[in-house]
Design a protein around this motif. Structure first.
Motif, PDB file in Angstrom:
ATOM      1  N   LYS A  89      25.926  56.422  62.678  1.00  0.00           N
ATOM      2  CA  LYS A  89      26.213  57.425  61.641  1.00  0.00           C
ATOM      3  C   LYS A  89      27.700  57.467  61.284  1.00  0.00           C
ATOM      4  CE  LYS A  89      26.434  61.164  64.998  1.00  0.00           C
ATOM      5  NZ  LYS A  89      25.848  62.420  65.432  1.00  0.00           N
ATOM      6  N   THR A  90      28.567  56.950  62.126  1.00  0.00           N
ATOM      7  CA  THR A  90      30.004  56.952  61.820  1.00  0.00           C
ATOM      8  C   THR A  90      30.396  55.823  60.865  1.00  0.00           C
ATOM      9  OG1 THR A  90      30.508  55.619  63.777  1.00  0.00           O
ATOM     10  CG2 THR A  90      30.611  58.020  64.027  1.00  0.00           C
ATOM     11  N   PHE A  91      29.503  54.887  60.610  1.00  0.00           N
ATOM     12  CA  PHE A  91      29.820  53.788  59.697  1.00  0.00           C
ATOM     13  C   PHE A  91      30.205  54.311  58.324  1.00  0.00           C
ATOM     14  CE2 PHE A  91      28.722  50.562  56.530  1.00  0.00           C
ATOM     15  CZ  PHE A  91      29.432  49.476  57.008  1.00  0.00           C
ATOM     16  N   LYS A  92      29.518  55.333  57.850  1.00  0.00           N
ATOM     17  CA  LYS A  92      29.780  55.850  56.512  1.00  0.00           C
ATOM     18  C   LYS A  92      31.131  56.552  56.410  1.00  0.00           C
ATOM     19  CE  LYS A  92      27.044  59.981  57.395  1.00  0.00           C
ATOM     20  NZ  LYS A  92      25.795  60.639  57.123  1.00  0.00           N
ATOM     21  N   SER A  93      31.770  56.819  57.543  1.00  0.00           N
ATOM     22  CA  SER A  93      33.085  57.464  57.549  1.00  0.00           C
ATOM     23  C   SER A  93      34.238  56.462  57.534  1.00  0.00           C
ATOM     24  CB  SER A  93      33.226  58.363  58.778  1.00  0.00           C
ATOM     25  OG  SER A  93      32.227  59.355  58.760  1.00  0.00           O
ATOM     26  N   LEU A  94      33.923  55.186  57.613  1.00  0.00           N
ATOM     27  CA  LEU A  94      34.975  54.163  57.616  1.00  0.00           C
ATOM     28  C   LEU A  94      35.647  54.081  56.253  1.00  0.00           C
ATOM     29  CD1 LEU A  94      33.168  51.266  59.534  1.00  0.00           C
ATOM     30  CD2 LEU A  94      34.931  52.801  60.421  1.00  0.00           C
ATOM     31  N   SER A  95      36.891  53.635  56.248  1.00  0.00           N
ATOM     32  CA  SER A  95      37.605  53.446  54.990  1.00  0.00           C
ATOM     33  C   SER A  95      37.068  52.206  54.269  1.00  0.00           C
ATOM     34  CB  SER A  95      39.101  53.260  55.251  1.00  0.00           C
ATOM     35  OG  SER A  95      39.325  52.014  55.897  1.00  0.00           O
ATOM     36  N   LYS A  96      37.358  52.117  52.992  1.00  0.00           N
ATOM     37  CA  LYS A  96      36.948  50.956  52.199  1.00  0.00           C
ATOM     38  C   LYS A  96      37.503  49.674  52.820  1.00  0.00           C
ATOM     39  CE  LYS A  96      39.097  49.609  48.446  1.00  0.00           C
ATOM     40  NZ  LYS A  96      39.647  49.467  47.106  1.00  0.00           N
ATOM     41  N   ARG A  99      18.328  46.189  42.910  1.00  0.00           N
ATOM     42  CA  ARG A  99      18.451  46.557  41.494  1.00  0.00           C
ATOM     43  C   ARG A  99      18.378  48.071  41.270  1.00  0.00           C
ATOM     44  NH1 ARG A  99      13.984  44.633  37.591  1.00  0.00           N
ATOM     45  NH2 ARG A  99      13.790  46.673  36.696  1.00  0.00           N
ATOM     46  N   PRO A 100      17.391  48.773  41.845  1.00  0.00           N
ATOM     47  CA  PRO A 100      17.331  50.223  41.629  1.00  0.00           C
ATOM     48  C   PRO A 100      18.494  51.005  42.265  1.00  0.00           C
ATOM     49  CG  PRO A 100      15.224  49.393  42.407  1.00  0.00           C
ATOM     50  CD  PRO A 100      16.212  48.281  42.526  1.00  0.00           C
ATOM     51  N   SER A 101      19.211  50.396  43.184  1.00  0.00           N
ATOM     52  CA  SER A 101      20.310  51.100  43.842  1.00  0.00           C
ATOM     53  C   SER A 101      21.453  51.415  42.887  1.00  0.00           C
ATOM     54  CB  SER A 101      20.849  50.272  45.006  1.00  0.00           C
ATOM     55  OG  SER A 101      21.624  49.181  44.520  1.00  0.00           O
ATOM     56  N   ASP A 102      21.583  50.619  41.850  1.00  0.00           N
ATOM     57  CA  ASP A 102      22.647  50.787  40.848  1.00  0.00           C
ATOM     58  C   ASP A 102      24.058  50.612  41.399  1.00  0.00           C
ATOM     59  OD1 ASP A 102      21.229  51.023  38.502  1.00  0.00           O
ATOM     60  OD2 ASP A 102      21.057  53.202  38.648  1.00  0.00           O
ATOM     61  N   ILE A 103      24.210  49.950  42.534  1.00  0.00           N
ATOM     62  CA  ILE A 103      25.563  49.680  43.022  1.00  0.00           C
ATOM     63  C   ILE A 103      25.963  48.228  42.755  1.00  0.00           C
ATOM     64  CG2 ILE A 103      25.525  51.508  44.760  1.00  0.00           C
ATOM     65  CD1 ILE A 103      25.191  49.325  46.896  1.00  0.00           C
ATOM     66  N   ILE A 104      25.033  47.454  42.207  1.00  0.00           N
ATOM     67  CA  ILE A 104      25.311  46.064  41.847  1.00  0.00           C
ATOM     68  C   ILE A 104      25.246  45.953  40.328  1.00  0.00           C
ATOM     69  CG2 ILE A 104      24.512  43.679  42.053  1.00  0.00           C
ATOM     70  CD1 ILE A 104      25.405  44.655  44.698  1.00  0.00           C
ATOM     71  N   ASP A 105      26.251  45.345  39.766  1.00  0.00           N
ATOM     72  CA  ASP A 105      26.260  45.100  38.328  1.00  0.00           C
ATOM     73  C   ASP A 105      25.081  44.182  37.973  1.00  0.00           C
ATOM     74  OD1 ASP A 105      27.448  42.995  36.086  1.00  0.00           O
ATOM     75  OD2 ASP A 105      28.009  45.096  35.727  1.00  0.00           O
ATOM     76  N   PRO A 106      24.352  44.466  36.896  1.00  0.00           N
ATOM     77  CA  PRO A 106      23.202  43.624  36.524  1.00  0.00           C
ATOM     78  C   PRO A 106      23.554  42.139  36.363  1.00  0.00           C
ATOM     79  CG  PRO A 106      23.194  45.622  35.228  1.00  0.00           C
ATOM     80  CD  PRO A 106      24.487  45.621  36.003  1.00  0.00           C
ATOM     81  N   ASN A 107      24.745  41.855  35.862  1.00  0.00           N
ATOM     82  CA  ASN A 107      25.153  40.452  35.729  1.00  0.00           C
ATOM     83  C   ASN A 107      25.346  39.783  37.087  1.00  0.00           C
ATOM     84  OD1 ASN A 107      25.082  40.266  32.920  1.00  0.00           O
ATOM     85  ND2 ASN A 107      27.131  41.170  32.754  1.00  0.00           N
ATOM     86  N   GLU A 108      25.857  40.521  38.067  1.00  0.00           N
ATOM     87  CA  GLU A 108      26.004  39.986  39.416  1.00  0.00           C
ATOM     88  C   GLU A 108      24.635  39.714  40.035  1.00  0.00           C
ATOM     89  OE1 GLU A 108      28.760  41.984  42.061  1.00  0.00           O
ATOM     90  OE2 GLU A 108      29.822  42.752  40.300  1.00  0.00           O
ATOM     91  N   LEU A 109      23.686  40.569  39.741  1.00  0.00           N
ATOM     92  CA  LEU A 109      22.326  40.381  40.235  1.00  0.00           C
ATOM     93  C   LEU A 109      21.717  39.109  39.635  1.00  0.00           C
ATOM     94  CD1 LEU A 109      20.356  41.808  42.105  1.00  0.00           C
ATOM     95  CD2 LEU A 109      19.495  43.051  40.149  1.00  0.00           C
ATOM     96  N   TRP A 130      26.867  53.965  52.725  1.00  0.00           N
ATOM     97  CA  TRP A 130      28.310  54.191  52.749  1.00  0.00           C
ATOM     98  C   TRP A 130      28.795  54.613  51.359  1.00  0.00           C
ATOM     99  CZ3 TRP A 130      32.413  52.079  50.155  1.00  0.00           C
ATOM    100  CH2 TRP A 130      33.684  52.361  50.664  1.00  0.00           C
ATOM    101  N   SER A 131      28.276  53.979  50.313  1.00  0.00           N
ATOM    102  CA  SER A 131      28.704  54.285  48.942  1.00  0.00           C
ATOM    103  C   SER A 131      28.320  55.714  48.543  1.00  0.00           C
ATOM    104  CB  SER A 131      28.107  53.286  47.955  1.00  0.00           C
ATOM    105  OG  SER A 131      26.734  53.514  47.741  1.00  0.00           O
ATOM    106  N   LYS A 132      27.189  56.190  49.038  1.00  0.00           N
ATOM    107  CA  LYS A 132      26.767  57.560  48.728  1.00  0.00           C
ATOM    108  C   LYS A 132      27.703  58.581  49.378  1.00  0.00           C
ATOM    109  CE  LYS A 132      21.874  56.457  48.225  1.00  0.00           C
ATOM    110  NZ  LYS A 132      20.534  56.624  48.793  1.00  0.00           N
ATOM    111  N   HIS A 133      28.236  58.219  50.533  1.00  0.00           N
ATOM    112  CA  HIS A 133      29.139  59.110  51.262  1.00  0.00           C
ATOM    113  C   HIS A 133      30.574  59.001  50.742  1.00  0.00           C
ATOM    114  CE1 HIS A 133      31.356  60.656  54.814  1.00  0.00           C
ATOM    115  NE2 HIS A 133      30.327  61.472  54.879  1.00  0.00           N
ATOM    116  N   ASN A 134      30.893  57.902  50.055  1.00  0.00           N
ATOM    117  CA  ASN A 134      32.240  57.636  49.558  1.00  0.00           C
ATOM    118  C   ASN A 134      32.212  57.431  48.049  1.00  0.00           C
ATOM    119  OD1 ASN A 134      33.993  57.138  52.171  1.00  0.00           O
ATOM    120  ND2 ASN A 134      31.996  56.208  52.515  1.00  0.00           N
ATOM    121  N   ARG A 135      31.761  58.414  47.338  1.00  0.00           N
ATOM    122  CA  ARG A 135      31.547  58.308  45.889  1.00  0.00           C
ATOM    123  C   ARG A 135      32.813  58.039  45.087  1.00  0.00           C
ATOM    124  NH1 ARG A 135      26.399  59.204  44.539  1.00  0.00           N
ATOM    125  NH2 ARG A 135      25.128  60.461  45.920  1.00  0.00           N
ATOM    126  N   ASN A 136      33.967  58.416  45.588  1.00  0.00           N
ATOM    127  CA  ASN A 136      35.212  58.220  44.852  1.00  0.00           C
ATOM    128  C   ASN A 136      35.851  56.863  45.111  1.00  0.00           C
ATOM    129  OD1 ASN A 136      34.973  60.795  43.786  1.00  0.00           O
ATOM    130  ND2 ASN A 136      36.105  61.737  45.472  1.00  0.00           N
TER     131      ASN A 136
END
Length: 125
Positions: A12-19, A76-86, A45-51
């Motif tokens: 659970k601490t993984f989501k607290s790591l820095s980028k 694809r449904p996660s929306d964290i990957i650009d469609p072109n990258e997919l 991690w991205s949900k916990h670090n939205r900024n």
């Protein structure tokens, strides 16, 4: 750390790591965990670090190594990957380009055993 990659991703601490920390972990060639597990950990991690710029972290996930069905149904449904990258990832799979796999480092351990699904190949030579 490399020997316990799946546990690190699930902690659970993984989501607290820095980028920068997440990038450094995922950059390692021998940070060996299932590709889907790496993606899910980065997604959480991205949900916990939205900024934070998620694209800078996702670039280390190695999307082209994932199964097509997983790419379409989960990534694809996660929306964290650009469609072109997919689409580029799917193209890389179909073009049989060199794909950057991760490797597990097992020092002082015999990997030629049943535990690692090794088997003997018989031949006439």
């Amino acid at each position: 750390m490399d020997r316990h990659a799946p546990h690190i991703l699930q902690n659970k601490t993984f989501k607290s790591l820095s980028k920068e920390a997440v990038q450094e972990i995922l950059r390692r060639e021998c940070f060996f965990a299932p590709k889907m597990q790496i993606f899910l950990a980065v997604w959480k991690w991205s949900k916990h670090n939205r900024n934070t710029d998620i694209r800078a972290v996702v670039s280390y996930v190695r999307i082209p190594l994932m199964d097509l069905s997983y790419l379409l149904q989960v990534v694809r449904p996660s929306d964290i990957i650009d469609p072109n990258e997919l689409l580029d990832a799917i193209e890389a799979q179909n073009a049989f380009k060199y794909l950057k796999y991760r490797a597990a480092l097992c020092s002082e351990e015999n990997v030629a055993t049943e535990k690692f699904h090794s088997r003997t190949i018989h031949s006439r030579c």
